[in-house]
Motif scaffolding. Sequence first.
Motif, mmCIF file in Angstrom:
data_model
loop_
_atom_site.group_PDB
_atom_site.id
_atom_site.type_symbol
_atom_site.label_atom_id
_atom_site.label_comp_id
_atom_site.label_asym_id
_atom_site.label_seq_id
_atom_site.Cartn_x
_atom_site.Cartn_y
_atom_site.Cartn_z
ATOM 1 N N TYR A 1 3.353 -3.007 -8.304
ATOM 2 C CA TYR A 1 1.890 -2.935 -8.267
ATOM 3 C C TYR A 1 1.355 -2.039 -9.377
ATOM 4 O O TYR A 1 0.454 -2.432 -10.130
ATOM 5 N N THR B 1 -5.014 5.378 -3.663
ATOM 6 C CA THR B 1 -4.511 4.241 -2.896
ATOM 7 C C THR B 1 -3.309 4.715 -2.099
ATOM 8 O O THR B 1 -2.348 5.232 -2.673
ATOM 9 N N HIS C 1 -1.176 2.934 -0.030
ATOM 10 C CA HIS C 1 -0.058 1.988 0.062
ATOM 11 C C HIS C 1 0.496 1.940 1.483
ATOM 12 O O HIS C 1 0.500 0.892 2.113
ATOM 13 N N THR D 1 -8.280 0.170 -0.745
ATOM 14 C CA THR D 1 -7.378 -0.418 0.234
ATOM 15 C C THR D 1 -7.191 -1.897 -0.082
ATOM 16 O O THR D 1 -7.999 -2.501 -0.794
ATOM 17 N N SER D 2 -6.129 -2.464 0.471
ATOM 18 C CA SER D 2 -5.867 -3.883 0.251
ATOM 19 C C SER D 2 -6.586 -4.756 1.262
ATOM 20 O O SER D 2 -6.918 -5.901 0.970
ATOM 21 N N THR D 3 -6.807 -4.204 2.464
ATOM 22 C CA THR D 3 -7.396 -5.001 3.537
ATOM 23 C C THR D 3 -8.369 -4.152 4.342
ATOM 24 O O THR D 3 -8.325 -2.918 4.319
ATOM 25 N N PRO E 1 -8.078 -6.369 -3.074
ATOM 26 C CA PRO E 1 -6.702 -6.866 -2.907
ATOM 27 C C PRO E 1 -5.904 -6.730 -4.194
ATOM 28 O O PRO E 1 -6.458 -6.806 -5.288
ATOM 29 N N PRO E 2 -4.591 -6.516 -4.091
ATOM 30 C CA PRO E 2 -3.757 -6.446 -5.293
ATOM 31 C C PRO E 2 -3.844 -7.726 -6.104
ATOM 32 O O PRO E 2 -4.040 -8.818 -5.563
ATOM 33 N N PHE F 1 -0.398 -5.970 3.644
ATOM 34 C CA PHE F 1 -1.160 -6.877 2.778
ATOM 35 C C PHE F 1 -0.542 -8.272 2.774
ATOM 36 O O PHE F 1 -1.064 -9.196 3.358
ATOM 37 N N GLY G 1 -3.089 -7.703 6.752
ATOM 38 C CA GLY G 1 -3.694 -8.254 5.544
ATOM 39 C C GLY G 1 -3.787 -9.756 5.451
ATOM 40 O O GLY G 1 -4.740 -10.274 4.834
ATOM 41 N N HIS H 1 -9.250 -8.256 -10.108
ATOM 42 C CA HIS H 1 -9.025 -6.932 -9.523
ATOM 43 C C HIS H 1 -9.596 -5.845 -10.438
ATOM 44 O O HIS H 1 -10.290 -4.937 -9.982
#
Length: 1050
Positions: free
Chosen positions: A199, A338, A340, A385-387, A431-432, A582, A603, A658
Amino acid sequence: MVGNDWVNSYLEAILAAEPGISESKDSKASLLLRERGHFSPTRYFVEEVITGFDETDLHRSWVQAAATRSPQERNTRLENLCWRIWNLARQKKQVAGKYAKRKAKRHLERERARLEATADMSEDLSEGEKADVPGEIQTPSESTKGRMSRISSVDVFENWFAQHKEKKLYIVLISLHGLIRGENMELGRDSDTGGQVKYVVELARALGSMPGVYRVDLLTRQVSAPDVDWSYAEPSEMLNPLDTEATDEDHGESSGAYIIRIPFGPKDKYLEKELLWPHISEFVDRALSHVMQMSKALSEHIGGGQPVWPVAIHGHYADAGDSTALLSGALNVPMVFTGHSLGRDKLEQLLKQGRPKEEINSNYKIMRRIEAEELSVDASEIIITSTRQEIEEQWRLYDGFDPVLERKLRARTKRGVNCHGRFMPRMVVIPPGMEFHHIVPHDVDTEGEGSRDDENPQSADPPIWSEIMRFFSNPRKPMILALARPDPKKNLVTLVKAFGECRPLRELANLTLIMGNRDDIDELSGTNASVLLSILKLIDKYDLYGQVAMPKHHKQSDVPEIYRLGVKTKGVFINPAVIEPFGLTLIEAAAHGLPIVATKNGGPVDIHRVLDNGLLVDPHDQQAIADALLKLVSDKNLWGRCRQNGLKNIHLFSWPEHCKTYLSRIAACKQRHPQWQRIDFDNSDADSPGGSLRDIQDISLNLKLSLDGEKGEGKSTNLDAEESSAERKANLETAVTTLAQKNTSTEKVDSSGKIPTLKRRKYIFVISVDCEQASDLLEVVKTVIDVAGKSGSSIGFILSTSMTVSETHSTIISGGLNPQDFDAVICNSGSELYFTSSASDDKTKLPYALDSDYHSHIEYRWGGESLRKTLVRWISSVHEKKKMKNEGQILTEDESSSSKYCLSFKVKDPSQVPPMKELRKLMRIQALRCNAVYCKGGSKINVIPVLASRSQALRYLLVRWGVDLSKMVVFVGDSGDTDYEGLLGGVHKTVILKGVTSDAAARVLHGNRSYPLEDVTDPVNSPNITEADQCGGDSIKAALEKLGINLVKT
């Protein structure tokens, strides 16, 4: 046996139960009670009664007991087994009860904090002020269907590129653990080198290719260990952009993205992340030097002679979050974070399993990790955050974040209403991204056969295809693909059971399990080996030979080809994890045109909302898993529709998308960076032997005005946004009025505006010994000065204490010392920095000049009067709890010792005051950001800005005046104030003076720590830390010589 006959009879009856006992078709009993349609008492007790407990040998004991022929031995084994089951079930209830109490207590604390905050702000959040949390990807409208071309997002952002091409931003990313390099990443090599490594590398590369971004530095640890590749010891590595066809005209002028490896910790050891904590301070100091050198270099290239500071510093994971908070505070630039994965969530899960908190903390350093994450919440402008699930279910576990209070504060900020010193980081869902440049989606005909490469129709199949298909008796059937580690949380065992128990699915499809790389199952970790053995047994149990593929090896470059094979066979990708933070593999599958079946926990819900390319299932319901897979592989129209939806919308998860959102969020922050009243950037290089404290002349003593960085948050700004002159004037007038009202400093400083020249020093001795009595401190100071006396002017002195400048001056004078013996004094636990000046004829003035630039440097998120009111309420609550209203107050506000950036309180009985961690928690749940320091053996409490401390004041000297931190020697006791730990680590030398502090005071201040001091520093193994057996001249000289400092030659 007496008295337990009923137990033995019960167990005997269960064991003797006929295997034909089945469940009624009308009843929907738990899946845990079914095994191929029959009741399984073993499974019931192991998986239902003691769910969550790691008792893998329980089943083995049960089987052995059932197989024992001797009745007496069998009865004995059954009795022992029964008591073990009973004890585990009891533990499960106790854990559930404790969890319920913790949850109720946290809810009560949150509600009380909201009520107090609302009362302070005197305004509730109306329905019209409730704003949706930004950052959610919107599902695009339906577009025309057609042949899919090569996936590219460049066209989507063409206009945006043109607008931001002229910007020249410098961004710093930090990811400390694992092995990081740009090419041939060793993902899966160990638990620290996984998805986060991929990532951060791809994020750095993508940001470096964005218009307006001039340079990106990804800071990580330099590893020179013999058991890792030599490339990880390279100081720097350029990340080559993947879009090689792009030109400077497309992206603007850019220096690119780089991996910068900072040496810290043992030079010849590769450390797992749990062992990095004692070395964080060293990383911060070395990273600070790198950023300053880069800022100076960029000033010559793109800054027109002015320093170019990072527009943001972005930490990844807790260890980097802690580092980033200190680094951003030292530089006064915005912080982004972040997580993770989060420590509090992991702690909750482990506690539910019945594992002792002490064991958890010992193995995972979990409390140190949680405190780092709390500090990241305190210091961050933005948390990515991713979600949404991560926000609502994980971040809300933290003291420093409350979704309800965050919405209230955001609404007030948008309307320009005073938040009364309360601050909350902005949670943003981004999101990534994914690299799409190498993906060419192939058309699939109606019979499910994928077309070969149009440019080379005779090309051979990839080797990984034959490696997989050799397992199948009929390789033309649709392939169900799962790609995950053999970890229990990935739920692969349930997937195999679902496949094995559904005959129509077995007849229609094959199952491929890509579970990392292995040579021998026995060489894997216990949990991974257990999962693989369970799968092998299920393959044998359901006779799945010729239907399940489990290749032992694959390369990272094979993964795209594996997805292509799934598409070619018109298969399905599945992620059945119990919970998935995620789900990057779901994005990868969609990018190749492979429909998905995914867990509904975490996610994947957000991904499915955007892509609409598959089905969500309950990961615990194996029948639902089988039904979803069967539906997708049997319904060709549904399969085609899911494939098209995924390909059509996948660009929303590209790295350009992103980065666009990422940069726009950073632009929405009010930019902060070092701003001096007199620009003096031309400091000496850190390696220069004479480049210590620079000559300081003509520093204005007027307070530096720094406008509130939170004011512009939430406005529709972009990277080009600038305040109009009218807005700037209004903000300046407001700031002046505010400062005039708050400027209640009781200290007198040299108003002439002249600070005497601070001579270049070869070494600087910083005396930070925390003594309860002034006489003890004076003894230490005199000894240290006497030891260095023969070295003349080559050694400078800084006195660092929790006292005010007046108290410090009185202490110096009472010991017969001259204030001019010291180059500077750090007062009020690091909230004030003074330089000594020549004696004045006006005896009412103290011979110290305040470095007001330092105040503008540390004022970030200072709560001021609102913080003071909350602390006063806390004092009242302490008195009520201790029921000491009639016995005198144990806590009182000390107005004479308080200053603009330090709120002081006297403590009558330190043993009656709650520990520091409770005060920190109280401030955080109120959204008040500060650093509480218990001083003088607990007889005093100083509350200062969140990123201020005595150790941060030393880093400020590097940033502002070019001090070489490696030339500093910090003298501390064997214990001290609660900020003591921050003085031990770093690149400076440290001498611990044994026996100069009170053991009783140490127990009061440090007896209730959340984590041991060993999780912060490693004085035994650090080459920069040594001990002096006593506070004597000979002992101190010997300690200095151990550190390589020979005063005779100085």
